[in-house]
Design a protein around this motif. Sequence first.
Motif, PDB file in Angstrom:
ATOM      1  N   UNK A 491      35.884   2.976 -17.435  1.00 44.32           N
ATOM      2  CA  UNK A 491      35.162   4.099 -18.040  1.00 44.32           C
ATOM      3  C   UNK A 491      35.256   4.080 -19.566  1.00 44.32           C
ATOM      4  N   UNK A 492      36.356   3.582 -20.103  1.00 43.19           N
ATOM      5  CA  UNK A 492      36.539   3.554 -21.555  1.00 43.19           C
ATOM      6  C   UNK A 492      35.788   2.431 -22.230  1.00 43.19           C
ATOM      7  N   UNK A 493      35.216   1.542 -21.457  1.00 43.15           N
ATOM      8  CA  UNK A 493      34.479   0.435 -22.067  1.00 43.15           C
ATOM      9  C   UNK A 493      33.272   0.936 -22.868  1.00 43.15           C
ATOM     10  N   UNK A 494      32.649   1.997 -22.401  1.00 44.81           N
ATOM     11  CA  UNK A 494      31.462   2.512 -23.102  1.00 44.81           C
ATOM     12  C   UNK A 494      31.653   3.972 -23.525  1.00 44.81           C
ATOM     13  N   UNK A 495      32.845   4.290 -24.024  1.00 43.35           N
ATOM     14  CA  UNK A 495      33.122   5.690 -24.394  1.00 43.35           C
ATOM     15  C   UNK A 495      32.381   6.129 -25.653  1.00 43.35           C
ATOM     16  N   UNK A 496      32.136   5.194 -26.592  1.00 48.25           N
ATOM     17  CA  UNK A 496      31.522   5.601 -27.844  1.00 48.25           C
ATOM     18  C   UNK A 496      30.137   6.199 -27.667  1.00 48.25           C
ATOM     19  N   UNK A 501      27.256  11.802 -29.328  1.00 48.11           N
ATOM     20  CA  UNK A 501      26.461  13.039 -29.438  1.00 48.11           C
ATOM     21  C   UNK A 501      27.323  14.286 -29.627  1.00 48.11           C
ATOM     22  N   UNK A 502      28.556  14.251 -29.089  1.00 49.94           N
ATOM     23  CA  UNK A 502      29.427  15.417 -29.243  1.00 49.94           C
ATOM     24  C   UNK A 502      29.970  15.523 -30.672  1.00 49.94           C
ATOM     25  N   UNK A 503      30.299  14.373 -31.277  1.00 44.94           N
ATOM     26  CA  UNK A 503      30.902  14.393 -32.612  1.00 44.94           C
ATOM     27  C   UNK A 503      29.875  14.452 -33.737  1.00 44.94           C
ATOM     28  N   UNK A 524      33.871  26.210 -35.600  1.00 41.75           N
ATOM     29  CA  UNK A 524      33.317  26.881 -34.413  1.00 41.75           C
ATOM     30  C   UNK A 524      31.784  26.884 -34.427  1.00 41.75           C
ATOM     31  N   UNK A 525      31.172  26.712 -35.612  1.00 39.49           N
ATOM     32  CA  UNK A 525      29.719  26.715 -35.690  1.00 39.49           C
ATOM     33  C   UNK A 525      29.103  25.506 -34.983  1.00 39.49           C
ATOM     34  N   UNK A 526      29.892  24.432 -34.800  1.00 38.38           N
ATOM     35  CA  UNK A 526      29.343  23.192 -34.240  1.00 38.38           C
ATOM     36  C   UNK A 526      29.406  23.135 -32.717  1.00 38.38           C
TER      37      UNK A 526
END
Length: 561
Positions: A491-496, A501-503, A524-526
């Motif tokens: 699962x961590x192979x394609x974590x980026x 989109x979250x960051x 908190x605005x994000x």
Amino acid sequence: MAKSPQLIMPDGRPLVREKLDKEIAAPSRASVRTIHSGHPAQGLTPARLGSLLRQAENGDAIAYFELAEEMEEKDLHYLAVLRTRKLAVARLPIEVEPADDSAEAKGDAALVETWLKRDMLQLELFDMLDAIGKGISATEIVWDQTAELWQPSKLCWRDPRFFEFDRVNGVDLLLRGGEEGNGEPSLLPAAKFITHYHPSKSGLPIRSGLARIAAWGYMFKNFAIKDWVTFLESYGHPLRIGKYGPNESEENKEVLHRALYELGSDAAAAFPETMSVEFVDRKAGTAPNDLWRSHAEYIDDQLSKAVLGQTNTTDAKAGGLGSGQANVHNEVRGDIEEFDAMMLAGTLNRDLVVPFVMFNRGPRKAYPRLKIGRPDEVDAKADIENATSLAGLGVKIDKEQMRERAGLPAAKSDDDALAPQGPAQTPQNGREAIDGALAPKTTATHPLTRLKSASGGDASAEDDDEAALNASQTREPPRDPDAIDLTVDELLDDWEPQIAPMLAPVEMLAGEVSDLSQLQARLTETIGAMETARFEEMLARGGFAARLIEMAGARTDREKG
């Protein structure tokens, strides 16, 4: 043996050592310098006061100096404000500044600084500040030679009545009666007197003392208090009016008159029946019983302004500025204190420091200077932080000076000294702090670190991972990865792509703010702008895979059992 050359003061007067250890201005019965004083304040009138002040201007200031002393004795308010002003300066700390950074100049300053550590110094400074009221004060120096060191052993306040001003220039101070006390006035010997001029206004010294300015207010206030006391003495006693007939004898009239006095003092009297007494109550009248009090208080306010520059530190009065009014008044008083201290220091530098150094260490082009005043407030924390930053840039800073600014004592020995704790880290500001806060931690146990190492990332990170792995092997033997570990790695192979989109909103906010505190305040605005769908999908697939692995493992265990 060659005779040492005569020392000359900067003003051109020669120093005569033979007179230094003797008192030449002490009071004596057989001279014009006597302790007996007149009392011009008794029965003082405007005409008499004006004449007294004119005599002082013309050279005869004895009555003026006597009046100035009586004013301090009889006017409590004038004494209080004048003493407050003198005490404020007399208790201030004194520093000695060398003329330059040479060893010779520092030795001169050390000589003066050692002498200043005397128990009577504050009282001696208080006496010198007698010039605030009278315009001039003279303090006789009695020198003492011990072990080839000339130093003042006594500073004796002398009555200003023992001196007079030069009739030509009105500035130079002369000793009345000369050194013998019965001759012509003579100039003061060099290095023998500390003559402190303290003008409250520009002009001749005899006209610049506060006593001359306050004398008129003192006289009028004295009139008001006398009238007030007279009123209070008779207040409440009724007015007694005696009445007698036209044919009354002189003897009976005298009896009636005496009876009126007895009624006022004894409340009893005897008089003929043919006479009568009428009592008039004056308490119901409109006597201005606050008139004299307001008059005296008004003059007190003016004296406070003249001596202290304001009234708020002597009598609290309501004002429209609140605490700001008190702050302004206190600043005015501070300005006067600073000016008084500067003038006193100048007098001591001229009349005490110069001859003291000259006697013991020889003439100098420049002499040490006394500074009297409150020390400047020092922000030791800010100074230490600035020094630490500058030292990191290679700037050389005196560590002993920094210790003194921090107000800390020096270590008595190397064993007692504090050991350095290593270089302090320079705090990050702005975008650097934000990038550091957003950067992942490079530790061997963090999954992002393993991902970066597996993808051929930074060699130093791989070395850290390898070192951490070797350290863990020394603690416990490695185990073979199970199905859960393999699933996590997959699962961590394609974590980026899942996390990007979250960051994205956080990274955008980091580019807008200037420091970490702003980022924390607006973080908190994000939250609402984060795209979490792909990350949720990854978590769901991982959870589904973990469930299948758990079910497969349980089935295998049943078949083996």
